[in-house]
Scaffold this motif. Structure first.
Motif, PDB file in Angstrom:
ATOM      1  N   SER A  90      18.367  15.840  63.964  1.00 14.72           N
ATOM      2  CA  SER A  90      18.485  17.063  64.755  1.00 14.72           C
ATOM      3  C   SER A  90      17.294  18.003  64.590  1.00 14.72           C
ATOM      4  O   SER A  90      17.112  18.917  65.392  1.00 14.72           O
ATOM      5  CB  SER A  90      19.761  17.821  64.370  1.00 14.72           C
ATOM      6  OG  SER A  90      19.668  18.299  63.025  1.00 14.72           O
ATOM      7  N   GLY A  91      16.499  17.784  63.518  1.00 13.40           N
ATOM      8  CA  GLY A  91      15.378  18.669  63.255  1.00 13.40           C
ATOM      9  C   GLY A  91      15.767  19.980  62.607  1.00 13.40           C
ATOM     10  O   GLY A  91      14.904  20.842  62.388  1.00 13.40           O
ATOM     11  N   GLN A  92      17.030  20.151  62.261  1.00 13.80           N
ATOM     12  CA  GLN A  92      17.494  21.415  61.681  1.00 13.80           C
ATOM     13  C   GLN A  92      17.275  21.446  60.179  1.00 13.80           C
ATOM     14  O   GLN A  92      17.175  20.420  59.517  1.00 13.80           O
ATOM     15  CB  GLN A  92      18.979  21.613  61.987  1.00 13.80           C
ATOM     16  CG  GLN A  92      19.282  21.802  63.458  1.00 13.80           C
ATOM     17  CD  GLN A  92      20.772  22.004  63.696  1.00 13.80           C
ATOM     18  OE1 GLN A  92      21.610  21.556  62.913  1.00 13.80           O
ATOM     19  NE2 GLN A  92      21.109  22.678  64.788  1.00 13.80           N
ATOM     20  N   TYR A  93      17.227  22.680  59.627  1.00 14.21           N
ATOM     21  CA  TYR A  93      17.181  22.847  58.186  1.00 14.21           C
ATOM     22  C   TYR A  93      18.427  22.215  57.568  1.00 14.21           C
ATOM     23  O   TYR A  93      19.512  22.279  58.144  1.00 14.21           O
ATOM     24  CB  TYR A  93      17.156  24.323  57.791  1.00 14.21           C
ATOM     25  CG  TYR A  93      15.952  25.095  58.272  1.00 14.21           C
ATOM     26  CD1 TYR A  93      14.684  24.530  58.299  1.00 14.21           C
ATOM     27  CD2 TYR A  93      16.088  26.417  58.681  1.00 14.21           C
ATOM     28  CE1 TYR A  93      13.589  25.256  58.727  1.00 14.21           C
ATOM     29  CE2 TYR A  93      14.996  27.154  59.108  1.00 14.21           C
ATOM     30  CZ  TYR A  93      13.746  26.564  59.146  1.00 14.21           C
ATOM     31  OH  TYR A  93      12.669  27.277  59.564  1.00 14.21           O
ATOM     32  N   SER A  94      18.294  21.654  56.395  1.00 16.61           N
ATOM     33  CA  SER A  94      19.451  21.047  55.739  1.00 16.61           C
ATOM     34  C   SER A  94      20.263  22.064  54.949  1.00 16.61           C
ATOM     35  O   SER A  94      21.358  21.759  54.492  1.00 16.61           O
ATOM     36  CB  SER A  94      19.000  19.921  54.801  1.00 16.61           C
ATOM     37  OG  SER A  94      18.129  20.432  53.801  1.00 16.61           O
ATOM     38  N   SER A  95      19.755  23.274  54.785  1.00 15.23           N
ATOM     39  CA  SER A  95      20.455  24.287  53.994  1.00 15.23           C
ATOM     40  C   SER A  95      20.219  25.662  54.590  1.00 15.23           C
ATOM     41  O   SER A  95      19.156  26.260  54.414  1.00 15.23           O
ATOM     42  CB  SER A  95      19.968  24.267  52.540  1.00 15.23           C
ATOM     43  OG  SER A  95      20.542  25.315  51.787  1.00 15.23           O
ATOM     44  N   GLY A  96      21.205  26.158  55.334  1.00 12.14           N
ATOM     45  CA  GLY A  96      21.141  27.508  55.854  1.00 12.14           C
ATOM     46  C   GLY A  96      19.885  27.766  56.671  1.00 12.14           C
ATOM     47  O   GLY A  96      19.406  26.920  57.413  1.00 12.14           O
ATOM     48  N   ASN A  97      19.352  28.973  56.516  1.00 16.04           N
ATOM     49  CA  ASN A  97      18.164  29.365  57.260  1.00 16.04           C
ATOM     50  C   ASN A  97      16.938  29.464  56.373  1.00 16.04           C
ATOM     51  O   ASN A  97      15.944  30.085  56.755  1.00 16.04           O
ATOM     52  CB  ASN A  97      18.413  30.717  57.943  1.00 16.04           C
ATOM     53  CG  ASN A  97      19.475  30.635  59.018  1.00 16.04           C
ATOM     54  OD1 ASN A  97      19.506  29.677  59.786  1.00 16.04           O
ATOM     55  ND2 ASN A  97      20.360  31.616  59.058  1.00 16.04           N
ATOM     56  N   ARG A  98      16.988  28.872  55.183  1.00 21.88           N
ATOM     57  CA  ARG A  98      15.826  28.889  54.309  1.00 21.88           C
ATOM     58  C   ARG A  98      14.765  27.927  54.817  1.00 21.88           C
ATOM     59  O   ARG A  98      15.052  26.769  55.070  1.00 21.88           O
ATOM     60  CB  ARG A  98      16.211  28.483  52.884  1.00 21.88           C
ATOM     61  CG  ARG A  98      17.183  29.415  52.194  1.00 21.88           C
ATOM     62  CD  ARG A  98      17.360  28.970  50.738  1.00 21.88           C
ATOM     63  NE  ARG A  98      18.348  29.763  50.061  1.00 21.88           N
ATOM     64  CZ  ARG A  98      19.634  29.429  49.967  1.00 21.88           C
ATOM     65  NH1 ARG A  98      20.047  28.308  50.507  1.00 21.88           N
ATOM     66  NH2 ARG A  98      20.473  30.211  49.329  1.00 21.88           N
ATOM     67  N   ILE A  99      13.544  28.390  54.938  1.00 22.90           N
ATOM     68  CA  ILE A  99      12.464  27.492  55.344  1.00 22.90           C
ATOM     69  C   ILE A  99      12.177  26.505  54.226  1.00 22.90           C
ATOM     70  O   ILE A  99      12.159  25.295  54.427  1.00 22.90           O
ATOM     71  CB  ILE A  99      11.204  28.291  55.702  1.00 22.90           C
ATOM     72  CG1 ILE A  99      11.463  29.181  56.915  1.00 22.90           C
ATOM     73  CG2 ILE A  99      10.039  27.338  55.994  1.00 22.90           C
ATOM     74  CD1 ILE A  99      10.289  30.051  57.292  1.00 22.90           C
ATOM     75  N   PHE A 100      11.967  27.020  53.028  1.00 17.53           N
ATOM     76  CA  PHE A 100      11.705  26.158  51.873  1.00 17.53           C
ATOM     77  C   PHE A 100      12.972  26.132  51.016  1.00 17.53           C
ATOM     78  O   PHE A 100      13.083  26.802  49.990  1.00 17.53           O
ATOM     79  CB  PHE A 100      10.484  26.664  51.105  1.00 17.53           C
ATOM     80  CG  PHE A 100       9.236  26.657  51.942  1.00 17.53           C
ATOM     81  CD1 PHE A 100       8.682  25.466  52.376  1.00 17.53           C
ATOM     82  CD2 PHE A 100       8.633  27.844  52.322  1.00 17.53           C
ATOM     83  CE1 PHE A 100       7.540  25.452  53.170  1.00 17.53           C
ATOM     84  CE2 PHE A 100       7.491  27.840  53.106  1.00 17.53           C
ATOM     85  CZ  PHE A 100       6.944  26.645  53.538  1.00 17.53           C
ATOM     86  N   ASN A 101      13.954  25.340  51.503  1.00 20.95           N
ATOM     87  CA  ASN A 101      15.280  25.356  50.898  1.00 20.95           C
ATOM     88  C   ASN A 101      15.400  24.480  49.664  1.00 20.95           C
ATOM     89  O   ASN A 101      16.380  24.568  48.934  1.00 20.95           O
ATOM     90  CB  ASN A 101      16.332  24.939  51.934  1.00 20.95           C
ATOM     91  CG  ASN A 101      15.907  23.725  52.741  1.00 20.95           C
ATOM     92  OD1 ASN A 101      15.384  22.750  52.184  1.00 20.95           O
ATOM     93  ND2 ASN A 101      16.102  23.768  54.047  1.00 20.95           N
ATOM     94  N   ARG A 102      14.403  23.628  49.397  1.00 13.27           N
ATOM     95  CA  ARG A 102      14.490  22.761  48.233  1.00 13.27           C
ATOM     96  C   ARG A 102      13.685  23.308  47.054  1.00 13.27           C
ATOM     97  O   ARG A 102      14.191  23.360  45.927  1.00 13.27           O
ATOM     98  CB  ARG A 102      13.998  21.346  48.583  1.00 13.27           C
ATOM     99  CG  ARG A 102      14.938  20.599  49.516  1.00 13.27           C
ATOM    100  CD  ARG A 102      14.406  19.205  49.830  1.00 13.27           C
ATOM    101  NE  ARG A 102      14.169  18.427  48.627  1.00 13.27           N
ATOM    102  CZ  ARG A 102      15.084  17.717  47.984  1.00 13.27           C
ATOM    103  NH1 ARG A 102      16.323  17.674  48.447  1.00 13.27           N
ATOM    104  NH2 ARG A 102      14.780  17.032  46.901  1.00 13.27           N
ATOM    105  N   LEU A 103      12.448  23.695  47.303  1.00 13.74           N
ATOM    106  CA  LEU A 103      11.592  24.227  46.240  1.00 13.74           C
ATOM    107  C   LEU A 103      10.704  25.333  46.788  1.00 13.74           C
ATOM    108  O   LEU A 103      10.263  25.265  47.935  1.00 13.74           O
ATOM    109  CB  LEU A 103      10.700  23.128  45.641  1.00 13.74           C
ATOM    110  CG  LEU A 103      11.349  22.005  44.847  1.00 13.74           C
ATOM    111  CD1 LEU A 103      10.296  20.954  44.483  1.00 13.74           C
ATOM    112  CD2 LEU A 103      12.046  22.522  43.603  1.00 13.74           C
TER     113      LEU A 103
END
Length: 392
Positions: A90-103
């Protein structure tokens, strides 16, 4: 004159190359996409049905990131990392609206003294225990996780506002510690986190220990500090299972204390391992409930050829506490075959089967393999995926 100009140009190019060698920025990433079959998923009031679907991250979360370093002299470097997780379908973030949601962190590192970093980072369970479990590696991943990924060995959440130290290696030993600030005036202990771990590698042996504590004294989501360290605690992963029970949903636990230990032993083309983890949750879901989850995992992987690797794991899990409804326990068998076309591209087939043996009226008495969209309507669930991974 021409010789002088050529000499000056050569000198400038040499200096520019030297400066460039002292600093580096790397774009990297991983894309994992596949087709997944699930034997039983709940569909509202109509019970359970099988499901065929496109999936992203069946083994490893799809991601892209930037990491860099600048030589500061005297063996010191400035370092940073920014990493985004996304759904490739889908191209969507995997976690909320955080751009850098992993690190998302910056700091300094030294071969002699270790690294000190600040930002959104992983905890000691991910750093020291996960590499010894198949769920925390490329040889098993998402669907191999222990129930609800309660011990975070699959890196389901990261810690905000974290100050983290990782030591260099001393005769096979490494250690690290992390503290995540609440960033809340008058609530220093609310939504904070701290963690530490240690590992030892010697010949065929690799041993690791980790501890993580999450504090969240907020009683409702509205009271939860959105900028605190604890924003994605594992307790929230139980909501899907408990949503049909009498237990209120949507409130985090007062605290979660998780510890784990693991060991790997390499012999020939094989690596065998064992991992134990325990997570204690207190006062979760607006009640006086407490729970104690324990996981026992045995795993093995075998390089059949340089290109073909086989892996498998058996996990026994149990949950106890004062919540009533008895003590449910889980049995899960997982297996994977992976074939590498190159260093960067591989294809895989993997699957997991889970059975829950509930006791009494426990609301946890349905199966739910980690990474599957919905829990089963029964005590068993089967998942199988054929996929492709590409690294860059």
């Amino acid at each position: 004159m021409k010789k002088m100009l050529m000499s000056s140009a050569t000198t400038m190019i040499t200096l520019a190359s030297a400066v460039h060698a002292q600093s580096s920025i790397t774009l990297y990433g991983l894309i994992d996409a596949g087709l997944t079959y699930t034997s039983n998923e709940t569909t509202g009031t109509s019970g359970g049905h099988s499901n065929w679907q496109m999936t992203s991250g069946a083994v490893q979360d799809s991601r892209w990131g930037l990491r860099g370093a600048e030589d500061l002299g005297a063996g010191m470097k400035a370092v940073f990392a920014l990493e985004n997780g996304f759904d490739v379908n889908s191209g969507q973030y995997s976690s909320g609206n955080r751009i850098f949601n992993r690190l998302a962190y910056v700091g300094v590192s030294s071969r002699e003294y270790g690294a000190l970093t600040l930002g959104r980072q992983t905890d000691g369970m991910v750093d020291f225990v996960a590499p010894l479990s198949l769920t925390g590696t490329e040889f098993g991943g998402t669907h191999f996780a222990h129930p609800f990924d309660i011990d975070n060995l699959n890196d389901s959440f990261q810690i905000n506002n974290a100050v983290k130290y990782m030591s260099p290696e001393f005769a096979g030993f490494r250690f690290g510690a992390m503290y995540g600030f609440s960033n809340q005036a008058g609530g220093f202990t609310n939504n904070r986190a701290y963690s530490f771990g240690v590992s030892y590698a010697n010949g065929p042996w690799n041993v690791g220990f980790g501890y993580l504590q999450l504090n969240s004294s907020a009683r409702t989501p509205a009271q939860l500090n959105p900028n605190g360290a604890v924003t994605d605690t594992t307790a929230s992963s139980l909501q899907g299972v408990l949503s049909t029970s009498a237990v209120p949903v949507g409130v985090l636990a007062d605290s979660q204390k998780t510890l784990g230990v693991g060991v790997n032993y390499a012999f020939g083309p094989a690596v065998a391992g064992f991992v134990y983890s325990q997570s204690k949750l207190t006062r979760f879901f607006q009640t006086n409930l407490s729970a104690n989850f324990q996981n026992f995992e045995g795993n093995i992987r075998y390089a059949l050829t340089p290109a073909l690797e086989l892996s498998g794991a058996y996990t026994y899990s149990r949950a106890g506490g004062n919540g009533g409804g008895g003590v449910p326990h889980w049995n899960q068998v997982s297996a994977m075959a992976d074939y590498r076309f190159s260093r960067r591209t591989d294809v895989y087939v993997q699957g997991a089967w889970q059975r829950v043996s509930p006791s009494g009226t426990s609301p946890l008495g349905v199966a739910w393999i980690n990474g599957v969209s919905n829990p089963s309507s029964t005590a068993t669930q089967l998942q199988a995926t054929a996929g492709i991974r590409h690294r860059f």
